[in-house]
Motif scaffolding. Sequence first.
Motif, short mmCIF file in Angstrom:
data_model
loop_
_atom_site.label_atom_id
_atom_site.label_comp_id
_atom_site.label_asym_id
_atom_site.label_seq_id
_atom_site.Cartn_x
_atom_site.Cartn_y
_atom_site.Cartn_z
N ASP A 146 0.90 -1.65 -0.07
CA ASP A 146 -0.02 -0.04 0.50
C ASP A 146 0.91 1.17 0.43
N ILE A 147 1.82 0.88 -0.27
CA ILE A 147 2.55 1.88 -0.64
C ILE A 147 2.36 3.16 -1.38
N ALA A 148 2.83 4.54 -0.37
CA ALA A 148 2.12 5.83 -1.23
C ALA A 148 3.23 6.47 -2.44
N VAL A 149 3.14 5.97 -3.83
CA VAL A 149 4.30 6.75 -5.28
C VAL A 149 3.51 8.20 -5.13
N THR A 150 4.18 8.79 -5.10
CA THR A 150 4.23 10.45 -5.60
C THR A 150 5.57 10.42 -6.64
N THR A 151 5.47 11.81 -7.40
CA THR A 151 6.20 11.64 -8.24
C THR A 151 6.01 13.41 -9.52
N ASP A 152 7.10 14.01 -10.10
CA ASP A 152 7.23 15.12 -10.82
C ASP A 152 7.10 14.76 -12.11
N ILE A 153 6.41 15.97 -12.73
CA ILE A 153 6.33 15.58 -14.47
C ILE A 153 5.67 16.80 -14.70
N ILE A 154 7.28 17.24 -16.09
CA ILE A 154 7.12 18.34 -16.60
C ILE A 154 6.22 18.42 -17.94
N VAL A 155 5.37 19.46 -17.71
CA VAL A 155 4.72 19.63 -19.46
C VAL A 155 5.01 20.61 -19.51
N GLY A 156 5.24 20.65 -21.04
CA GLY A 156 5.36 20.71 -22.25
C GLY A 156 6.87 21.58 -22.88
N PHE A 157 7.10 19.62 -22.58
CA PHE A 157 8.68 20.62 -22.81
C PHE A 157 9.02 20.33 -23.83
N PRO A 158 9.98 21.16 -24.68
CA PRO A 158 10.18 20.45 -25.81
C PRO A 158 10.29 19.87 -26.87
N GLY A 159 8.88 20.29 -28.21
CA GLY A 159 8.84 18.77 -28.83
C GLY A 159 7.58 17.67 -28.33
N GLU A 160 7.37 18.72 -27.20
CA GLU A 160 5.42 17.81 -26.83
C GLU A 160 4.40 17.84 -27.25
N THR A 161 4.30 16.86 -27.90
CA THR A 161 2.48 16.84 -28.80
C THR A 161 1.36 16.75 -28.08
N LYS A 162 0.22 16.80 -28.20
CA LYS A 162 -0.73 16.70 -27.95
C LYS A 162 -1.00 14.99 -27.15
N LYS A 163 -0.29 14.24 -28.52
CA LYS A 163 0.02 12.50 -29.08
C LYS A 163 0.52 12.03 -27.55
N ASP A 164 1.74 13.14 -27.33
CA ASP A 164 2.68 12.65 -26.37
C ASP A 164 2.41 12.68 -24.81
N PHE A 165 1.30 13.95 -24.82
CA PHE A 165 1.02 14.38 -23.63
C PHE A 165 -0.40 13.34 -22.86
#
Length: 286
Positions: A146-165
């Motif tokens: 039952d461990i909690a796993v949190t994370t970081d995400i960078i959105v809108g990185f150069p080259g990120e398309t709608k499909k990538d997101f």
Amino acid sequence: AFVKIQDGCENFCSYCIIPYVRGQCVSKESDLIISEITNLVRFHKEIVLTGIHIGNYGIDIGTNFAKLLNKIVQIPNINLIRISSIEVTEINNEMLEILAKHKNIANHLHIPIQSGCNKILKLMKRKYDLKTYCKTIKEIRKKRKDIAVTTDIIVGFPGETKKDFQKTLRTCRKLRFTKIHVFPYSKRNNTAAFDMPNHVSDIIKKKRSRTLIKLSKKLELKYMHKHVNKKVIVLTENYKEGYTYGHTSNYLFVKIKEKLEHNELIEIIIESIDYPYVIGKTIKKY
């Protein structure tokens, strides 16, 4: 209490200036860390291990983070050890066995993924792909159900398309993060990403940030609801306007309608949710 175990970073992710500013990894000698923590546990019930890149601890002094952690968990009277953040590539078999064996390590890990799309991970110069990341999370959950796993995400990185997101959104749902810290990509001079083509507009970055934050809240609430009517231990932190606040080992943010001393361990039952808090009722004071 916070204990800094190292400084510096050698990852050289394409978006990050820190390796150029902080330099190579410089680790504190393990004997000094053990001595510092041994003294702190006389007054503090939770020790948070911090640094710029703590999973890289020891690379400069002939040891590693798992070996240090194995020493820390055996310090007398240590109640809870929290790892502030660790890269997925640094969670090896030795680390997994320590997690499984020692329950005084918090039931929460913050493991930055930065993107849920392999194309973007490669552009970011991250040192893993989604297959590796997902496999490691699966292994962690075998050791800590039952461990909690949190994370970081960078959105809108150069080259990120709608499909990538969209791939990132699917990855987050699959991995069932308990919280996502969302960061719109920000240009940094003298980084590889600064000169990359196909930068994403601020309008799109804001839109994608809102979408991901909305998903994060949905995942958080799902994890919170799993704990309603369950008994948990809370470390109290402060009292304000009729409520005592604190966190559980798995980083649920708790408020209790009672005045309690700070830095105390309290057993509660979670009765309801008032996002971002779970509401608890005291059962027992330790």
